[in-house]
Design a protein around this motif. Structure first.
Motif, PDB file in Angstrom:
ATOM      1  N   SER A  82       0.828  -1.205   0.000  1.00  0.00           N
ATOM      2  CA  SER A  82       0.000   0.000   0.000  1.00  0.00           C
ATOM      3  C   SER A  82       0.865   1.258   0.000  1.00  0.00           C
ATOM      4  CB  SER A  82      -0.922  -0.005   1.221  1.00  0.00           C
ATOM      5  OG  SER A  82      -1.691   1.168   1.273  1.00  0.00           O
ATOM      6  N   ALA A  83       1.955   1.243   0.770  1.00  0.00           N
ATOM      7  CA  ALA A  83       2.857   2.399   0.808  1.00  0.00           C
ATOM      8  C   ALA A  83       3.510   2.633  -0.540  1.00  0.00           C
ATOM      9  CB  ALA A  83       3.920   2.185   1.885  1.00  0.00           C
ATOM     10  N   TRP A  84       3.666   1.567  -1.320  1.00  0.00           N
ATOM     11  CA  TRP A  84       4.232   1.686  -2.665  1.00  0.00           C
ATOM     12  C   TRP A  84       3.166   1.966  -3.719  1.00  0.00           C
ATOM     13  CZ3 TRP A  84       7.715  -3.296  -2.204  1.00  0.00           C
ATOM     14  CH2 TRP A  84       8.852  -2.986  -1.433  1.00  0.00           C
ATOM     15  N   GLY A  85       1.914   2.095  -3.285  1.00  0.00           N
ATOM     16  CA  GLY A  85       0.835   2.373  -4.227  1.00  0.00           C
ATOM     17  C   GLY A  85       0.427   1.165  -5.046  1.00  0.00           C
ATOM     18  N   LEU A  86       0.588  -0.040  -4.491  1.00  0.00           N
ATOM     19  CA  LEU A  86       0.336  -1.274  -5.227  1.00  0.00           C
ATOM     20  C   LEU A  86      -0.806  -2.058  -4.597  1.00  0.00           C
ATOM     21  CD1 LEU A  86       4.046  -2.411  -5.738  1.00  0.00           C
ATOM     22  CD2 LEU A  86       2.601  -1.178  -7.360  1.00  0.00           C
ATOM     23  N   GLN A 205       3.202  16.704  -4.838  1.00  0.00           N
ATOM     24  CA  GLN A 205       3.234  17.556  -3.648  1.00  0.00           C
ATOM     25  C   GLN A 205       2.084  18.560  -3.634  1.00  0.00           C
ATOM     26  OE1 GLN A 205       7.056  19.245  -2.543  1.00  0.00           O
ATOM     27  NE2 GLN A 205       8.033  17.879  -4.000  1.00  0.00           N
ATOM     28  N   ARG A 206       1.556  18.839  -4.821  1.00  0.00           N
ATOM     29  CA  ARG A 206       0.528  19.882  -4.910  1.00  0.00           C
ATOM     30  C   ARG A 206      -0.795  19.363  -5.464  1.00  0.00           C
ATOM     31  NH1 ARG A 206       4.001  25.290  -6.555  1.00  0.00           N
ATOM     32  NH2 ARG A 206       5.466  25.098  -4.819  1.00  0.00           N
ATOM     33  N   GLY A 207      -0.914  18.058  -5.540  1.00  0.00           N
ATOM     34  CA  GLY A 207      -2.149  17.487  -6.046  1.00  0.00           C
ATOM     35  C   GLY A 207      -2.138  15.981  -5.932  1.00  0.00           C
ATOM     36  N   LEU A 208      -3.128  15.362  -6.556  1.00  0.00           N
ATOM     37  CA  LEU A 208      -3.316  13.925  -6.408  1.00  0.00           C
ATOM     38  C   LEU A 208      -3.639  13.306  -7.755  1.00  0.00           C
ATOM     39  CD1 LEU A 208      -3.632  11.601  -4.283  1.00  0.00           C
ATOM     40  CD2 LEU A 208      -6.092  12.126  -4.301  1.00  0.00           C
ATOM     41  N   PHE A 209      -2.942  12.191  -8.075  1.00  0.00           N
ATOM     42  CA  PHE A 209      -3.280  11.406  -9.255  1.00  0.00           C
ATOM     43  C   PHE A 209      -4.361  10.410  -8.861  1.00  0.00           C
ATOM     44  CE2 PHE A 209       0.990  12.818 -10.377  1.00  0.00           C
ATOM     45  CZ  PHE A 209       0.827  13.179 -11.703  1.00  0.00           C
ATOM     46  N   ALA A 210      -5.453  10.391  -9.589  1.00  0.00           N
ATOM     47  CA  ALA A 210      -6.526   9.432  -9.371  1.00  0.00           C
ATOM     48  C   ALA A 210      -6.847   8.797 -10.715  1.00  0.00           C
ATOM     49  CB  ALA A 210      -7.761  10.109  -8.780  1.00  0.00           C
ATOM     50  N   GLY A 211      -6.252   7.626 -10.955  1.00  0.00           N
ATOM     51  CA  GLY A 211      -6.425   6.997 -12.259  1.00  0.00           C
ATOM     52  C   GLY A 211      -5.777   7.843 -13.340  1.00  0.00           C
ATOM     53  N   ALA A 212      -6.575   8.204 -14.343  1.00  0.00           N
ATOM     54  CA  ALA A 212      -6.059   8.979 -15.471  1.00  0.00           C
ATOM     55  C   ALA A 212      -6.243  10.475 -15.289  1.00  0.00           C
ATOM     56  CB  ALA A 212      -6.744   8.526 -16.763  1.00  0.00           C
ATOM     57  N   ARG A 213      -6.544  10.918 -14.069  1.00  0.00           N
ATOM     58  CA  ARG A 213      -6.766  12.336 -13.829  1.00  0.00           C
ATOM     59  C   ARG A 213      -5.825  12.848 -12.746  1.00  0.00           C
ATOM     60  NH1 ARG A 213     -11.120  14.481 -16.057  1.00  0.00           N
ATOM     61  NH2 ARG A 213     -11.172  16.179 -14.522  1.00  0.00           N
ATOM     62  N   TYR A 214      -5.560  14.157 -12.810  1.00  0.00           N
ATOM     63  CA  TYR A 214      -4.771  14.833 -11.787  1.00  0.00           C
ATOM     64  C   TYR A 214      -5.580  16.001 -11.269  1.00  0.00           C
ATOM     65  CZ  TYR A 214      -1.224  17.791  -9.595  1.00  0.00           C
ATOM     66  OH  TYR A 214      -0.522  18.571  -8.710  1.00  0.00           O
ATOM     67  N   VAL A 383       3.106   7.399 -18.947  1.00  0.00           N
ATOM     68  CA  VAL A 383       2.478   8.176 -20.022  1.00  0.00           C
ATOM     69  C   VAL A 383       1.105   8.659 -19.570  1.00  0.00           C
ATOM     70  CG1 VAL A 383       1.670   8.130 -22.414  1.00  0.00           C
ATOM     71  CG2 VAL A 383       3.761   6.898 -21.773  1.00  0.00           C
ATOM     72  N   GLU A 384       0.368   7.805 -18.879  1.00  0.00           N
ATOM     73  CA  GLU A 384      -0.946   8.205 -18.358  1.00  0.00           C
ATOM     74  C   GLU A 384      -0.820   9.419 -17.442  1.00  0.00           C
ATOM     75  OE1 GLU A 384      -4.320   5.391 -16.858  1.00  0.00           O
ATOM     76  OE2 GLU A 384      -3.074   5.927 -15.103  1.00  0.00           O
ATOM     77  N   ARG A 385       0.182   9.431 -16.590  1.00  0.00           N
ATOM     78  CA  ARG A 385       0.382  10.567 -15.679  1.00  0.00           C
ATOM     79  C   ARG A 385       0.772  11.830 -16.454  1.00  0.00           C
ATOM     80  NH1 ARG A 385       3.859   7.342 -11.022  1.00  0.00           N
ATOM     81  NH2 ARG A 385       2.078   6.515  -9.859  1.00  0.00           N
ATOM     82  N   LEU A 386       1.617  11.668 -17.482  1.00  0.00           N
ATOM     83  CA  LEU A 386       1.955  12.818 -18.326  1.00  0.00           C
ATOM     84  C   LEU A 386       0.695  13.451 -18.903  1.00  0.00           C
ATOM     85  CD1 LEU A 386       5.007  11.912 -20.594  1.00  0.00           C
ATOM     86  CD2 LEU A 386       4.912  13.617 -18.787  1.00  0.00           C
ATOM     87  N   LEU A 387      -0.167  12.611 -19.443  1.00  0.00           N
ATOM     88  CA  LEU A 387      -1.384  13.118 -20.075  1.00  0.00           C
ATOM     89  C   LEU A 387      -2.310  13.758 -19.040  1.00  0.00           C
ATOM     90  CD1 LEU A 387      -1.988  10.166 -22.538  1.00  0.00           C
ATOM     91  CD2 LEU A 387      -1.219  12.471 -23.119  1.00  0.00           C
ATOM     92  N   ALA A 388      -2.331  13.202 -17.831  1.00  0.00           N
ATOM     93  CA  ALA A 388      -3.153  13.789 -16.778  1.00  0.00           C
ATOM     94  C   ALA A 388      -2.660  15.184 -16.411  1.00  0.00           C
ATOM     95  CB  ALA A 388      -3.147  12.876 -15.550  1.00  0.00           C
ATOM     96  N   LEU A 389      -1.343  15.336 -16.330  1.00  0.00           N
ATOM     97  CA  LEU A 389      -0.773  16.653 -16.024  1.00  0.00           C
ATOM     98  C   LEU A 389      -1.027  17.635 -17.161  1.00  0.00           C
ATOM     99  CD1 LEU A 389       2.637  15.656 -14.370  1.00  0.00           C
ATOM    100  CD2 LEU A 389       0.593  16.565 -13.237  1.00  0.00           C
TER     101      LEU A 389
END
Length: 561
Positions: A82-86, A205-214, A383-389
């Motif tokens: 869980s700490a590793w986001g898995l 640090q300034r937001g949250l990734f939730a799936g394909a969104r930031y 890549v998903e995180r890039l697109l979310a940002l």
């Protein structure tokens, strides 16, 4: 017992140790680690990485040490995962995991190897906080000069493996991603996985990734991140293919070496490219026809390879590529041309030592960029995180002029490119590890011996740090045959594609086998005694002696009129 010292405890050191402990002859094995924790390796060190920073190698690709990466992951407790986001239910052999997870894997594999070694009768010790200051070959042994816990310390050994890994570079380092509230405009030099990791760690640090969104935190200061690179393009997502890879038909390393032997100087690159093009056309005729492969050469292929991608919006291309990669993973569909390039890059690299200066320049400007782009594909989640940002208005991409420059200030600085300048609150360099010059080799006595050997040899203007096929330092008047250099930054010039963990495993195995062969055969007879060697060169070269070391310096040159 014979003594082997390994400087460094990262993946290359661990794979070397694996082969050394799994043979019957008892050895004294000493591993020296400069940091406080052994086994994690610089790219996977928890002090330098956050959980957002992903490794781009899956368990199916990673040569196991004692166990596979997936088996290790499945043994982790739920709170660690869980700490590793898995999620335990979604662990798989083709998934990509945080770098810190790989660091934990290698640290535990080192501990398991230590248990194996002791059970087999080896004397294995691991010293942390031990920084090696110098390496002094003394006839048939080697003296190690170091500081351990801040105090002078030394030892001697029969064989030495230098596996120091990456040099100290600005990135990755998670401390750099700790942004003050007044930092709102950030530049990242580079657009590879390292740059993506840096961008996602800062954004977290300034937001949250939730799936394909930031989603930015409501109270967080605004953040604008600009990734900047000469290519002005984003990496593609890692694609499905059979793993582990096998050599391409007709284009294995042995085939390339035959072409090298048959080609006159200055014609090696063209001959190898012609064979590569034939293999690629046979693998995927439609792709070959689509890019006009029959009319391309070693210089024009890269432009054709990137042409369609460079003509599209990079984020739109990234989205289409991500969709294609995920679709192909579900159906296990292989894009033939991508797989052909992946299978051939290490074989192609076998010709690099034979390239002359002009050919090397051409290779660096063209084909090397193609191979790196192909094998350095990034995890789809990156890549998903890039697109979310991008969708959130946080991330931007700029193409740099080839002659761009950076002007740093106490706070931030400017990036000057194409006649314009852009100011930033922070500028981070995520361009990765480059080949290191001989002068950066960290052990002064050994460095002096290497330079002396070079200047007394057949190539006085060439590289001082040269290794044979087992990564043993090349011999000269000052014997190097008991020292192996497996430090990747000093090998990249002639082996441009060895930065991955599969290469670490291969290097470790080759090195260990050479050491064990030496122990089986015994020391080579000495043809010339040190005294005779001194007498031979004393008339033309000064001889410096210190602590049993003989250093042959090149003869002084006559002054110019």
């Amino acid at each position: 017992m014979r003594t082997v010292v390994i400087i460094g405890t990262g993946p290359t050191a661990i794979y070397t140790l694996r082969s050394l402990v799994r043979q019957p002859r008892p050895l004294t094995l000493l591993l020296l680690e400069a940091g406080p924790q052994a086994g994690v390796g610089t790219p996977y060190d928890p002090r330098r990485n956050t959980v957002e920073m992903l490794a781009n190698i899956a368990s199916v690709e990673l040569p196991p040490v004692v166990e596979t990466l997936l088996a290790f992951m499945r043994r982790r407790p739920d709170d660690t995962l869980s700490a590793w986001g898995l999620d335990r239910g979604r662990l798989g052999e083709r998934d990509f995991y945080p770098r810190v997870a790989l660091g934990a894997y290698f640290a535990e594999q080192l501990a398991l190897l230590r248990d194996e070694a002791l059970a087999a009768g080896h004397d294995l010790r691991v010293h942390t906080n031990t920084r090696v200051k110098d390496v002094v070959p003394i006839e048939t042994s080697i003296r190690i000069v170091a500081e351990r816990d801040g105090a002078p310390w030394s030892c001697a050994c029969d064989k030495l493996v230098i596996a120091t890994g990456h040099l100290s570079v600005e990135y990755p380092h998670k401390a750099l991603t700790t942004l003050d509230d007044d930092v709102k405009n950030v530049a990242i030099l580079g657009s590879s996985l390292s740059a993506i990791d840096l961008a996602t760690a800062m954004a977290s640090q300034r937001g949250l990734f939730a799936g394909a969104r930031y989603q930015a935190f409501p109270e967080a200061p605004p953040l604008r991140i600009t990734m900047m690179s000469r290519g002005g393009r984003l990496p593609e997502a890692d694609f499905f293919c059979p793993l582990p890879t096998t050599p391409a038909d007709g284009f294995a390393e042995a085939d390339v070496l035959r072409l090298v032997d048959a080609s006159p100087p200055g014609r090696v690159l063209d001959a190898v490219f012609a064979a590569f093009a034939d293999m690629l056309a046979a693998s995927d005729p439609d792709y070959a026809e689509g890019i006009g492969l029959a009319g391309l050469d070693a210089d024009s292929f890269a432009d054709a390879y990137f042409a369609e991608r460079d003509g599209a919006d990079p984020f739109a291309w990234a989205r289409r590529n991500l969709e294609e990669v995920r679709r192909n993973a579900k159906t296990q569909h292989v894009i033939a041309w991508r797989y052909a390039i992946l299978r051939s890059h290490e074989a192609f690299a076998a010709c690099v030592p034979a390239l002359d200066e002009d050919e090397m320049r051409r290779f660096d400007m063209g084909l090397k960029r193609v191979f790196v782009d192909n094998y350095a594909a990034v995890p789809p989640r990156s890549v998903e995180r890039l697109l979310a940002l991008r969708e959130a208005g946080v991330l931007h991409l700029e193409k740099l002029d080839p002659e761009y420059r950076v002007e740093r200030e106490a706070q931030g600085g400017r990036v000057i490119s194409g006649g314009g300048a852009a100011a930033f609150d922070c500028i981070f360099d995520a361009t990765g590890q480059e080949a290191a010059p001989d002068e950066a080799f960290p052990f002064p006595t050994l460095r002096a011996l290497l330079f002396a050997n070079r200047d007394l040899g057949d190539d006085p203007g060439g590289r001082a740090i040269r290794v044979d096929e087992t990564f043993r330092l090349v011999d000269g008047p000052n014997s190097m045959r008991n020292v192996w250099c497996c430090s990747l930054p000093f090998l990249l010039d002639e082996r441009p594609f060895i930065q991955g963990l599969t290469s670490c495993a291969a290097i470790g195995q080759e090195t260990a086998e050479a050491i064990l062969d030496d122990f089986r055969v015994g020391p080579e007879p000495v043809d010339v005694t040190l005294g005779e060697l001194i007498a031979q060169v004393a008339e033309t070269s000064p001889v410096l002696m210190t602590d049993g070391l003989v250093l042959l310096a090149p003869a002084p040159q006559p002054a110019k009129a």
